[in-house]
Scaffold this motif. Sequence first.
Motif, PDB file in Angstrom:
ATOM      1  N   LEU A   1     -10.775   4.976   2.389  1.00 20.52           N
ATOM      2  CA  LEU A   1      -9.930   3.897   1.854  1.00 20.52           C
ATOM      3  C   LEU A   1      -9.550   4.188   0.396  1.00 20.52           C
ATOM      4  O   LEU A   1      -8.384   4.049   0.003  1.00 20.52           O
ATOM      5  CB  LEU A   1     -10.676   2.562   1.962  1.00 20.52           C
TER       6      LEU A   1
ATOM      7  N   THR B   1      -6.030  -7.557  10.070  1.00 19.79           N
ATOM      8  CA  THR B   1      -6.232  -6.292   9.350  1.00 19.79           C
ATOM      9  C   THR B   1      -5.719  -5.100  10.156  1.00 19.79           C
ATOM     10  O   THR B   1      -5.083  -4.196   9.609  1.00 19.79           O
ATOM     11  CB  THR B   1      -7.741  -6.097   9.037  1.00 19.79           C
TER      12      THR B   1
ATOM     13  N   ARG C   1       2.026  -6.945   8.715  1.00 14.32           N
ATOM     14  CA  ARG C   1       1.245  -5.791   9.200  1.00 14.32           C
ATOM     15  C   ARG C   1       1.723  -5.315  10.569  1.00 14.32           C
ATOM     16  O   ARG C   1       1.692  -4.122  10.858  1.00 14.32           O
ATOM     17  CB  ARG C   1      -0.246  -6.138   9.210  1.00 14.32           C
TER      18      ARG C   1
ATOM     19  N   LYS D   1       0.823  -1.215   0.000  1.00 11.10           N
ATOM     20  CA  LYS D   1       0.000   0.000   0.000  1.00 11.10           C
ATOM     21  C   LYS D   1       0.862   1.273   0.000  1.00 11.10           C
ATOM     22  O   LYS D   1       2.054   1.230   0.330  1.00 11.10           O
ATOM     23  CB  LYS D   1      -0.938  -0.033   1.204  1.00 11.10           C
TER      24      LYS D   1
ATOM     25  N   PHE E   1     -15.931   3.327   5.954  1.00 14.64           N
ATOM     26  CA  PHE E   1     -14.554   3.735   5.667  1.00 14.64           C
ATOM     27  C   PHE E   1     -14.227   3.762   4.172  1.00 14.64           C
ATOM     28  O   PHE E   1     -13.100   4.038   3.796  1.00 14.64           O
ATOM     29  CB  PHE E   1     -13.571   2.807   6.400  1.00 14.64           C
TER      30      PHE E   1
ATOM     31  N   HIS F   1     -16.589  -3.199  -0.668  1.00 10.09           N
ATOM     32  CA  HIS F   1     -16.672  -2.413   0.575  1.00 10.09           C
ATOM     33  C   HIS F   1     -17.425  -1.092   0.386  1.00 10.09           C
ATOM     34  O   HIS F   1     -17.395  -0.236   1.273  1.00 10.09           O
ATOM     35  CB  HIS F   1     -15.260  -2.099   1.100  1.00 10.09           C
TER      36      HIS F   1
ATOM     37  N   VAL G   1      -0.123  -3.852   3.649  1.00  9.24           N
ATOM     38  CA  VAL G   1      -0.397  -4.741   2.505  1.00  9.24           C
ATOM     39  C   VAL G   1      -1.854  -5.182   2.477  1.00  9.24           C
ATOM     40  O   VAL G   1      -2.516  -5.295   3.509  1.00  9.24           O
ATOM     41  CB  VAL G   1       0.496  -6.010   2.519  1.00  9.24           C
ATOM     42  N   HIS G   2      -2.307  -5.452   1.264  1.00  4.14           N
ATOM     43  CA  HIS G   2      -3.606  -6.091   1.050  1.00  4.14           C
ATOM     44  C   HIS G   2      -3.357  -7.573   0.835  1.00  4.14           C
ATOM     45  O   HIS G   2      -2.300  -7.963   0.345  1.00  4.14           O
ATOM     46  CB  HIS G   2      -4.259  -5.488  -0.208  1.00  4.14           C
ATOM     47  N   GLY G   3      -4.340  -8.404   1.159  1.00  2.05           N
ATOM     48  CA  GLY G   3      -4.272  -9.827   0.830  1.00  2.05           C
ATOM     49  C   GLY G   3      -5.645 -10.319   0.426  1.00  2.05           C
ATOM     50  O   GLY G   3      -6.648  -9.974   1.088  1.00  2.05           O
TER      51      GLY G   3
ATOM     52  N   VAL H   1      -5.412   0.506  10.863  1.00  4.18           N
ATOM     53  CA  VAL H   1      -6.250  -0.435  10.108  1.00  4.18           C
ATOM     54  C   VAL H   1      -6.340  -0.076   8.612  1.00  4.18           C
ATOM     55  O   VAL H   1      -6.456  -0.964   7.769  1.00  4.18           O
ATOM     56  CB  VAL H   1      -7.653  -0.561  10.770  1.00  4.18           C
ATOM     57  N   GLN H   2      -6.245   1.191   8.289  1.00  2.00           N
ATOM     58  CA  GLN H   2      -6.279   1.589   6.874  1.00  2.00           C
ATOM     59  C   GLN H   2      -4.891   1.489   6.238  1.00  2.00           C
ATOM     60  O   GLN H   2      -4.718   0.858   5.196  1.00  2.00           O
ATOM     61  CB  GLN H   2      -6.805   3.018   6.756  1.00  2.00           C
TER      62      GLN H   2
ATOM     63  N   ASN I   1      -2.364  -0.338   6.540  1.00  3.07           N
ATOM     64  CA  ASN I   1      -1.894  -1.592   7.147  1.00  3.07           C
ATOM     65  C   ASN I   1      -0.858  -2.312   6.272  1.00  3.07           C
ATOM     66  O   ASN I   1      -0.744  -3.526   6.319  1.00  3.07           O
ATOM     67  CB  ASN I   1      -3.083  -2.489   7.507  1.00  3.07           C
TER      68      ASN I   1
ATOM     69  N   TYR J   1     -12.089  -1.980  -4.694  1.00  5.19           N
ATOM     70  CA  TYR J   1     -12.673  -2.204  -3.370  1.00  5.19           C
ATOM     71  C   TYR J   1     -14.199  -2.119  -3.388  1.00  5.19           C
ATOM     72  O   TYR J   1     -14.812  -1.847  -2.349  1.00  5.19           O
ATOM     73  CB  TYR J   1     -12.103  -1.190  -2.370  1.00  5.19           C
TER      74      TYR J   1
END
Length: 138
Positions: A62, A92, A103, A10, A58, A53, A115-117, A110-111, A113, A50
């Motif tokens: 995000l 997360t 992480r 990120k 959020f 979501h 990396v995404h997975g 939390v935002q 963080n 995303y």
Amino acid sequence: MGNITFTMIKPNAVKSGYTGEIIQRMVAGGFKVRAMKMTELSVKDAQRFYAVHSERSFFNELVEFMSSGPIVAIMLEKENAVENFRKFIGATDPAKADEGTIRKLFGENVQSNAVHGSDSDENAVIESNFFFSEREKF
Ligand code: CMP
């Protein structure tokens, strides 16, 4: 169970110069890089990526964050990749992530963080195809 997952480093982690160390840890953790690129998401790209979501409180924050700077998109291979990678990166919220996870080591909140997975085999394929054409996967 599939052997592919998708991750993004990120904007916060890229800006902080953690890209090399994070990739090194992924490889040392047994994840093989099948595709990789550094790029930037437009607001529309981030909204599309995303979309699941979109009803969450959020979401706008995000999207703004994920389009705020370069990211590194990576398709990874390992046995039971989605589940193994989620364990590898940790919860997360970095504050709740286990010691030694990506992480915990590189996440700020939390935002942001680090990396995404992917959360399922199906999404791993959808997300990989979002970034990579067939000729970019090895
Ligand atoms: P990621 O794995 O990229 O998938 C969705 C992202 O939404 C998640 O990581 C977090 O960065 C973000 N997210 C999830 N929950 C929250 C929350 N409560 N507040 C802010 N961002 C969140």
